[in-house]
Write a protein that holds these residues in place. Structure first.
Motif, short mmCIF file in Angstrom:
data_model
loop_
_atom_site.label_atom_id
_atom_site.label_comp_id
_atom_site.label_asym_id
_atom_site.label_seq_id
_atom_site.Cartn_x
_atom_site.Cartn_y
_atom_site.Cartn_z
N GLY A 148 52.91 24.26 49.00
CA GLY A 148 51.91 24.48 47.96
C GLY A 148 51.00 25.67 48.22
N THR A 203 55.63 27.19 44.46
CA THR A 203 54.26 26.73 44.72
C THR A 203 53.71 25.95 43.52
OG1 THR A 203 53.81 28.61 46.18
CG2 THR A 203 51.91 27.46 45.25
N THR A 206 55.20 22.51 43.27
CA THR A 206 54.71 21.64 44.34
C THR A 206 53.35 21.06 43.98
OG1 THR A 206 55.91 22.91 46.03
CG2 THR A 206 54.06 21.55 46.77
N ILE A 207 52.44 21.91 43.52
CA ILE A 207 51.11 21.45 43.12
C ILE A 207 51.22 20.51 41.91
CG2 ILE A 207 48.85 22.16 42.24
CD1 ILE A 207 49.29 22.88 45.15
#
Length: 381
Positions: A148, A203, A206-207
């Motif tokens: 992340g 990223t 993932t968040i």
């Protein structure tokens, strides 16, 4: 608009997260020879360039370097910021004992500096030094992205050579503790949730997964955010008939209509997207431009206030509808009686003062009904 809301788009940095990122991982790509001295000088260059930007990631890097490097012999001659990409600068080293910062190059007093995402470094022809395995370096970045982290690369070039990527940084921003619950509550109320961010897809996903967001638009430049809001509006939403009974009479099935889209953001770059949305929302800690562009401001800076907004909007609209219905039924009966319409038939009428009072009672009843909203209590989580 909050009552009709179909979709809400969140900016990531500063909205779903606190907007106070920190440098978690750093990797300098120098050989062992004079590595410490080169690293120190490169960090000074990075600190001088990043201090010229107000971007949250730039501030994170500046704060990180301030803790580790104090003195600086660097002069910033020029700097240009490209939103959604990075910085390009020209710096001059004032120290007479300059180091060979570039592979296979003689020491120089002036350098071009490129700081930004992977695409920005590629656009400026920056490559990894020959002693660095590009596969290994890319693997490191993918690992950070899966954690992340937002990725920043630092490239350097002299006036007469191509650029080299000399450092990698992984920066993390803490999600707001109430973000996941807010997303869950909005979804439960039938509102589609999207995240729009300039981060890379790995990223961003993932968040989004941490927060329970299924719809992600990544690598969106600030100027493209408004276009994405337009796309969400045109994308529309499927409207189902209220019930099967009405469907039999109308003879139609599901229909599509333009979606009502809200946008919540906090930065200057979010203002075009906020203006494009049907319901622009900002938080109290946002920039002045974002606040000016917003129709709704969450004064407590808690995302759960969005649930309060939606719930209160529904309560108000239903109270308005109830008032209309009550006023229609009351007046359809009270006006004929007060006007004496039924007197010829039933020989019953109202005295003038009672007739006037009955009309005033209509307005009073609607006012009292509206004041019932004072009993509204925001949802508890």
């Amino acid at each position: 608009m909050a009552f009709k809301l179909d979709t809400i788009a969140f900016d990531k940095t500063g909205t779903l997260t606190y907007g106070k990122p920190k440098v978690i991982e750093t990797k300098f790509l120098y050989q062992k020879s004079k590595q410490k001295a080169r690293k120190k000088l490169l960090m000074q260059i990075i600190g001088v360039v990043e201090s010229s930007s107000d971007h949250p990631l730039a501030k994170a890097v500046s704060q990180y370097i301030e803790k580790t490097t104090t003195s600086s012999n660097i002069t910033l001659e020029s700097v240009t910021e490209t939103p959604g990409r990075g910085l390009q600068a020209i710096v001059r080293i004032n120290d007479s004992e300059t180091l060979d910062l570039l592979p296979d190059e003689k020491s120089s007093s002036t350098y071009n500096v490129f700081i930004g995402n992977v695409k920005w470094l590629q656009e400026n022809n920056c490559v990894y030094p020959s002693h660095v395995s590009e596969m290994k370096a890319s693997s490191t970045l993918r690992g950070w992205q899966k954690s992340g982290y937002s990725i920043i690369l630092i490239g350097l070039s002299s006036q007469s050579s191509n650029g080299y990527i000399l450092a990698q940084m992984g920066i993390a921003d803490t999600p707001r503790p109430d973000a996941a619950k807010t997303v869950s509550e909005l979804t439960a109320r039938g509102i589609e949730v999207w995240m729009i961010t300039g981060d890379n897809p790995v990223t961003a996903k993932t968040i989004a997964k941490q927060l329970g967001i299924k719809n992600v638009l990544a690598e969106v430049t600030p100027e493209m955010k408004a276009e994405k809001i337009k796309w969400l509006q045109r994308r529309g939403i499927t409207v189902k008939p209220p019930n099967k009974f009405l469907q039999l009479f109308k003879g139609d099935t599901d229909k599509a209509r333009r979606a009502v889209v809200a946008m919540i953001g906090d930065g200057i770059n979010d203002s075009p997207a906020l203006a494009q949305s049907d319901l622009p929302i900002s938080i109290s800690t946002a920039s002045d431009v974002a606040i000016e562009s917003a129709s709704v401001i969450l004064t407590r800076s808690t995302l759960t206030s969005l649930i309060t907004l939606v719930t209160l909007a529904k309560a108000i609209i239903w109270r308005i509808r109830y008032n209309f219905l009550w006023a229609y039924l009351y007046n359809s009966l009270a006006i004929p009686i007060a006007a004496g319409v039924f007197f010829p038939i039933f020989k019953v009428g109202l005295r003038p003062e009672l007739a006037s009072l009955s009309m005033a009672a209509s307005s009073i009843s609607v006012v009292l009904s509206s004041l019932w909203l004072k009993r509204f209590k925001e949802p508890k989580f």
